[in-house]
Design a protein around this motif. Structure first.
Motif, short mmCIF file in Angstrom:
data_model
loop_
_atom_site.label_atom_id
_atom_site.label_comp_id
_atom_site.label_asym_id
_atom_site.label_seq_id
_atom_site.Cartn_x
_atom_site.Cartn_y
_atom_site.Cartn_z
N UNK A 123 0.79 -0.96 -0.16
CA UNK A 123 -0.28 -0.04 0.04
C UNK A 123 0.85 1.31 0.18
N UNK A 124 0.30 2.18 -0.27
CA UNK A 124 1.13 3.57 -0.50
C UNK A 124 1.50 4.11 0.75
N UNK A 125 2.60 4.62 1.00
CA UNK A 125 2.89 5.43 2.23
C UNK A 125 1.95 6.56 2.55
N UNK A 126 1.81 6.72 3.84
CA UNK A 126 0.86 7.72 4.48
C UNK A 126 1.55 8.60 4.97
N UNK A 127 1.15 10.05 4.83
CA UNK A 127 2.13 11.05 5.34
C UNK A 127 1.01 12.11 6.14
N UNK A 128 1.60 12.96 6.96
CA UNK A 128 0.86 13.65 7.78
C UNK A 128 0.64 14.91 6.82
N UNK A 129 -0.33 15.61 7.17
CA UNK A 129 -0.54 17.06 6.44
C UNK A 129 0.77 17.95 6.66
N UNK A 130 1.43 18.33 5.49
CA UNK A 130 2.27 19.27 5.81
C UNK A 130 3.66 18.40 5.74
N UNK A 131 3.53 17.10 5.60
CA UNK A 131 5.12 16.61 5.78
C UNK A 131 5.95 17.12 4.38
N UNK A 132 7.16 17.40 4.98
CA UNK A 132 8.21 18.16 4.06
C UNK A 132 8.60 17.10 2.81
N UNK A 133 9.01 17.74 1.54
CA UNK A 133 9.43 16.82 0.67
C UNK A 133 10.35 15.66 0.97
N UNK A 134 11.49 15.93 1.59
CA UNK A 134 12.47 15.05 1.83
C UNK A 134 11.76 13.80 2.77
N UNK A 135 10.93 13.93 3.60
CA UNK A 135 10.56 12.71 4.11
C UNK A 135 9.58 11.93 3.27
N UNK A 136 9.09 12.51 2.57
CA UNK A 136 8.21 11.99 1.43
C UNK A 136 9.15 11.10 0.71
N UNK A 137 10.16 11.72 0.01
CA UNK A 137 11.17 11.18 -1.04
C UNK A 137 11.65 9.86 -0.18
N UNK A 138 12.16 10.00 0.92
CA UNK A 138 12.87 8.76 1.61
C UNK A 138 11.72 7.47 1.83
N UNK A 139 10.46 7.98 2.46
CA UNK A 139 9.48 7.06 2.48
C UNK A 139 9.18 6.13 1.18
N UNK A 140 8.99 6.90 -0.12
CA UNK A 140 8.65 6.32 -1.33
C UNK A 140 9.68 5.61 -1.93
N UNK A 141 10.99 6.02 -1.39
CA UNK A 141 12.37 5.23 -1.89
C UNK A 141 12.03 3.81 -1.41
N UNK A 142 11.60 3.85 -0.07
CA UNK A 142 11.60 2.33 0.74
C UNK A 142 10.23 1.73 0.09
N UNK A 143 9.31 2.40 -0.47
CA UNK A 143 8.26 1.63 -0.92
C UNK A 143 8.32 1.09 -2.29
N UNK A 144 9.07 1.75 -3.04
CA UNK A 144 9.78 1.23 -4.26
C UNK A 144 10.31 -0.16 -4.05
N UNK A 145 11.20 -0.09 -3.14
CA UNK A 145 12.26 -1.21 -2.94
C UNK A 145 11.28 -2.45 -2.46
#
Length: 351
Positions: free
Chosen positions: A73-95
């Motif tokens: 399932x896609x990563x879930x983020x808190x409202x206003x999560x900064x881009x860098x935290x999103x990038x890191x979580x989605x790299x893990x999700x792709x892996x």
């Protein structure tokens, strides 16, 4: 393959049958009649019906040949999560999606996902590896960019064809950097695109769903970007139908339609945006032959490059439907100029 060949032959015969019935006047009342608009209406209706017949035959074959790859399932983020935290979580999700695809013996999907991960430096604001997939990738630094281009793709764009979409975004980013350092490009595959040969590509259903996602995304993007950043929506093919239904805020300064089959609107003034609206089409783009009509829920009406639509025209060169973002093209130069706020070259005959 033999089945596919037979289906193709069936498709051709079915389309010919549609045309024959219309030529013989056996269609519904009002088409192929003796009225002045009968011949034109018959031709337009034949084109749309033939497309539907082809879709009814081809789409089931394509769907049966392509099993769905498993993915988390896609990563879930808190409202206003900064881009860098999103990038890191989605790299893990792709892996994790790579691992699951490999375990399911889907080596093709696994390989394409590895390419997307790009040595651990890829910047994905969103990623969903399920089904055809969705992805929102950033090229450049959102936090410092004052010119941001958001690319919205057309039909048949999925994770399995993502590389061609990504290559266009990379080419645009490189072209923008030659004229302005503080730029970013966002490749927004944020919706389930229709197939090029399908019933859905003739209607606005997928576009309406996508617009409901794109509008809020643009609001969030404005909050992530540098203060006062100017956003341009660059919309290709069926993506132009999406953009034409998207409510944009003040941060969006330009909406650019290229390779468009139409938008469903009669004029640029009808679009839900206060941005400047541009339209262009390459000289070899096959979409010029698509009938710009609406029959019930089918078709998208007025051609955006028609002066009557009221969009600003830009010179798109001599390329085909997939050439707008190729390096060295006139169309890429024009799109970059619009994003940077300078005047692109215009087509002859337009002021």
């Amino acid at each position: 393959m033999a089945t596919g060949t037979a289906r193709t032959a069936d498709t051709a015969r079915a389309a010919d049958a549609v045309s024959a019935r219309e030529e013989d006047g056996a269609g519904e009342a009002g088409f192929g009649s003796g009225r002045p608009d009968g011949a034109r209406g018959g031709r337009l209706r034949r084109t749309l019906l033939a497309s539907l017949v082809a879709a009814a035959v081809i789409v089931p074959v394509s769907a049966a040949a392509s099993a769905q790859a498993p993915a988390p399932a896609p990563a879930v983020f808190a409202e206003g999560a900064p881009p860098q935290s999103r990038y890191a979580a989605n790299r893990d999700n792709i892996a994790e999606a790579v691992r699951m695809a490999q375990d399911a013996d889907r080596s093709g999907r696994a390989g394409r996902l590895r390419a997307m991960a790009a040595a651990g430096t890829a910047q994905f604001l969103a990623f969903d590896g399920r089904g055809g997939g969705r992805a929102v990738e950033v090229f450049g630094e959102l936090e410092t960019a004052d010119r941001i281009a958001v690319l919205v793709p057309g039909s048949d764009t999925t994770l399995d064809t993502y590389e061609r979409f990504r290559s266009g975004a990379v080419a645009l980013r490189q072209r923008l950097q030659t004229g302005h350092a503080r730029t970013a490009v966002v490749a927004w595959l944020g919706y389930d695109t229709p197939g090029t040969v399908s019933t859905t590509v003739l209607t606005a259903g997928r576009a309406d769903e996508a617009a409901a996602e794109l509008g809020p995304f643009l609001d969030r993007l404005r909050d992530m970007a540098a203060p006062g950043a100017r956003i341009s929506l660059l919309c290709h093919s069926y993506g132009s139908v999406v953009c034409a239904r998207t409510v944009t805020g003040a941060a969006v300064g330009d909406v650019v339609l290229f390779g468009s089959p139409g938008t469903g609107a009669g004029s640029a003034r009808e679009l839900p945006t206060a941005a400047r609206v541009w339209a262009g089409r390459g000289g070899a783009d096959w979409i010029a032959g698509v009938p710009h009509v609406r029959l019930g829920g089918l078709g998208f009406g007025t051609d955006p490059v028609d002066p009557a639509f009221g969009a600003r025209a830009f010179a798109a060169g001599s390329g085909g439907h997939s050439d707008y973002l190729k390096p060295g093209t006139r169309s890429l130069d024009a799109l970059a100029a619009i994003v940077l706020g300078s005047a692109p070259a215009q087509e002859a005959g337009h002021a």
